[in-house]
Design a protein around this motif. Sequence first.
Motif, short mmCIF file in Angstrom:
data_model
loop_
_atom_site.label_atom_id
_atom_site.label_comp_id
_atom_site.label_asym_id
_atom_site.label_seq_id
_atom_site.Cartn_x
_atom_site.Cartn_y
_atom_site.Cartn_z
N UNK A 21 0.70 -1.18 -0.31
CA UNK A 21 0.17 -0.19 -0.02
C UNK A 21 0.73 1.34 -0.01
N UNK A 28 -4.91 4.76 2.22
CA UNK A 28 -5.25 3.89 3.48
C UNK A 28 -6.71 3.53 3.22
N UNK A 32 -8.73 -0.32 2.40
CA UNK A 32 -9.63 -1.11 3.16
C UNK A 32 -10.64 -2.08 2.11
N UNK B 175 -0.63 -6.03 15.81
CA UNK B 175 -0.75 -4.87 16.62
C UNK B 175 -2.33 -5.00 17.55
N UNK B 176 -2.16 -5.87 18.35
CA UNK B 176 -3.36 -6.16 18.94
C UNK B 176 -3.33 -5.85 20.61
N UNK B 178 -4.54 -4.23 22.44
CA UNK B 178 -5.82 -3.90 23.31
C UNK B 178 -6.86 -4.83 23.20
N UNK B 181 -8.71 -5.67 25.76
CA UNK B 181 -9.93 -4.56 26.37
C UNK B 181 -11.26 -5.27 26.05
N UNK B 182 -11.69 -5.76 24.98
CA UNK B 182 -12.85 -6.50 24.85
C UNK B 182 -13.37 -7.20 25.97
N UNK B 185 -13.56 -5.09 29.48
CA UNK B 185 -14.69 -4.22 29.45
C UNK B 185 -15.89 -5.13 29.85
N UNK C 30 -3.34 6.76 10.30
CA UNK C 30 -2.64 6.23 11.16
C UNK C 30 -3.95 5.19 12.02
N UNK C 32 -6.91 4.79 10.40
CA UNK C 32 -7.41 3.89 9.75
C UNK C 32 -6.62 2.56 9.38
N UNK C 33 -5.29 2.89 9.50
CA UNK C 33 -4.32 1.63 9.48
C UNK C 33 -4.37 0.68 10.58
N UNK C 35 -7.08 0.36 12.15
CA UNK C 35 -8.55 0.29 12.42
C UNK C 35 -9.14 -0.78 13.32
N UNK C 37 -7.67 -1.89 16.01
CA UNK C 37 -7.54 -1.34 17.31
C UNK C 37 -8.39 -0.53 17.81
N UNK C 38 -8.73 0.60 16.78
CA UNK C 38 -9.75 1.36 16.70
C UNK C 38 -11.20 0.79 17.19
N UNK C 40 -11.57 -2.28 18.45
CA UNK C 40 -11.51 -2.85 19.82
C UNK C 40 -12.16 -1.93 20.80
N UNK C 41 -11.41 -0.65 20.86
CA UNK C 41 -11.65 0.45 21.73
C UNK C 41 -13.23 0.79 21.67
N UNK C 43 -15.56 -0.97 20.75
CA UNK C 43 -16.48 -1.93 21.30
C UNK C 43 -16.62 -1.86 22.75
N UNK C 44 -15.27 -1.55 23.44
CA UNK C 44 -15.16 -1.23 24.95
C UNK C 44 -16.19 -0.08 25.26
#
Lengths: 329, 262, 277
Positions: A21, A28, A32, B175-176, B178, B181-182, B185, C30, C32-33, C35, C37-38, C40-41, C43-44
């Motif tokens: 990419x 970005x 997707x 990159x996991x 968090x 976190x699921x 919470x 960042x 979006x890259x 996403x 992780x985002x 998951x937060x 969801x919390x």
Amino acid sequence: MSSASIISVKNLGKTYTVPEREAGVKAAVVSLFHRTMREIHAVRDVSFEIAPGEIVGFLGPNGAGKTTTLKMLSGLLHPTSGEASVLGFTPWERDRAYLAQMTLIMGQRNQLQWDIPVIDSYQLFKAIFRISDDDYKRRLDELIEWLDLQELINKPARNLSLGERMKCEIAGSLLHQPKVLFLDEPTIGLDVSMQRKIREFVAEYNARTGAAVMLTSHYMADIEALCQRVIVIHHGTLLYDGDLPGLVSRFSPHKTIAVEFSEPVTTISDKYGELVSTTESRWEIRVPKARTAVVASALLADLPIDDLTISEPPIEEVIEHVFATGDGA
Amino acid sequence: MHAFTVIRTYLRLGLLNFVQYRADFFLGVVNAAIQFAIQLLAISIVFNQTDSLKGWSRADLIVLVGVHAIVSGILGTVFSPSIGAFLESIRLGTFDFLLTKPVDAQLLASVQSVAPQSLTSLLAGIVIIVYGLQTGSGFPGFGSVVIFVGLLIAGLMMVYSFMMVLASLAFWFVKLDNIMNIFNTMFGNAGTWPITIFPGWLRVTLTFIIPIAFAVTIPAQALIGSLTLANALLTAALAVLFVAASRWFWLFAVKHYTGASA
Amino acid sequence: MSAESPDVTKPSPRALLDLYRGEMSVMLAWNLQYRGAVFLWVLGAVMQPLVLIVVWQAVADGRDTGMTAGEYAAYFMVSMIVSHMTFIWHMWEFEWRIRSGYFSPLLLRPVHPIHADVCQSLAYKLVGLAGIIPAAILMAVIFRADFGNASWQSVMAFLPALLLAMALRFIVEWCLALAAFWMTKVASLNQLFDAFFLFLGGQFAPISVMPDWIQTLSFVLPFRWSIYFPIQVALGNITGADLWIGFGMQIAWIALAVAVLQLMWKRAVANYSAVGA
């Protein structure tokens, strides 16, 4: 040779598929929905044999496939093609009997527990590798003596300097007395004297236990001091397998001729080759390998020569040249 | 058994190194105290408006909070820090060291880090349960306590399995950090309330995907005397199923990581 | 200022705009890259209001708490959106930033590091909305939310209330985050602060159903104005004079927090360079 070898690699290959990419928000968003995949041949058709007790240097620029090969041999990666046998095991089957006889040391990663004293991490290794109390005590004492660890092992790993930590890492990785060692950049980031200490220790361990060692390093000093044999890999392909002098004579396109004059020479001429340095009493000339003899005799005929030496260029230069051209031609 | 020796060594060292964590220990006590204050205040606010939450009294809820504290204490002592260390090791590449050890990598990943300060939560949980039982229905018989412990272990196995499945995803998505976190919470929010107050569809999701009910509500029911035999048996059966499923998924994930499945 | 050497310590609005544009595009890319992780937060962020709708609907079941089951659903649905839009994580990150030396290069830059953090959190919030909005709609439908008093006027009033709440919570928490310059372990402090948002901010329950002492206390603290106030404005439960009082409280707290922030930041930097990390 094949029957005597401890590591045997045949036509080993590893191909990764990775997404591609471009930079930026737009790319970005696009990624997707649509991903472009690309195949990367990390290792291609690599074959070699290593005998017990050998120390082999594994050379190549970053991304050449060294670490991928070491990972396959230590059982961390399945190859896409080819076979390998280490100590009679296929590494990636990760037979426990195999894992108990080898070790992998990576200079940039540490496996000692960060917050607890080093000796406690060793206790864990003792449990993991089922080392008997007697063996553990004896080997630990040896390692402490060889590597001078007395002051270090009761401190938490986080309180050690990089060099001290590396010594402790190495000792911990050898408590189970492995027969095969894979060392990936063991001296990276260390100061010169610490590098030498680690190098000496590896040589000593090899001499005492007869273990086979495969070593990658960016420091040619490590390779020159330890390895009778080097394997050069570039773009995933094996370029050279043999001793160091052989590598130089095969890949260096030049030789250096140094001449000492019996009387001062003031007229400088570059018709012999590229002049590296010139004084009234001494010249150094770089000449294409094929012309060495011709140039040497011309020099002897033309100038008042007292002494003439022909030498190979420094090993770093050769390696750099090999990697720059890619094929060493 | 070798695996047992390895586990014992990790736990022993974790406790032996208690002094290394002295600051963390006091911090843990303060955090646990704040946590319980929050939960008890929440119960008190709710019971300002009502005296029964779908059949659960204030005392029952206090027992439930105590069970929740015990479960979080055990998770926080071994499993959470170890799985955290595992996720970190995937990111840093040091997980490779675990794979080159002649011991099951899942075992090492699950016990590699110990945080003794979380034991305070476990102790506080016991105190809270005793307080809850005392103000409520009174103390259960010995049999009920044995059943409670059995169900608690089954519940813990389920929660552990669930955490391992989540953690195994790290083999695909490096990159996991968090991902837990699921779990945290869900466990932190839904776990302190009886699962029986949730509407059917949500209960199914929370119960079967995230086995909070089996780790908290059902053991608590054993103590306050509202447990059914069917639920107890279901818990035991599901524990076995969860452990088997998470084991399978772990092996599958490691295969992917080493490129064996490609 | 001569044109050749602009004073970088006091960036012009134009330069600041450029900075924000640059930071935002980097931070959006960042987020979006990462996403996953985002997601998951996010969801919390959905979990807490979801559980609380269930709890309070169970409480309201057949009893008069002053709010119906549908009103609770609406309350916690909007609460989720407000909590997401005002949430920042910096107080949890500063301990690491200081310990790891992450701050050192930031202090060498000619701009205040708070600008990068503003962009970072805005980008996260925007990307996270992709998860929060569908979740909010689902929540409203499934739990039969009742938006009784909400109107287009209340939605119009909600926008400034939300923006002020975002600014207020950001500045207050950024101040709190600075505590890490003096304390090595800040987790307990942060947890306590989160508890204040829970009870005094109205995340756990509408403040109107809380005990009287909480109602009184919450009025003079900033938490209510960051969460409860914008929620009730959106639901049309705060109008007329109360609306203006609320805006006034928000602005007053922002002004106070900015003053505290400037004071603390100066001392924090002095302290940091004295200790030398």
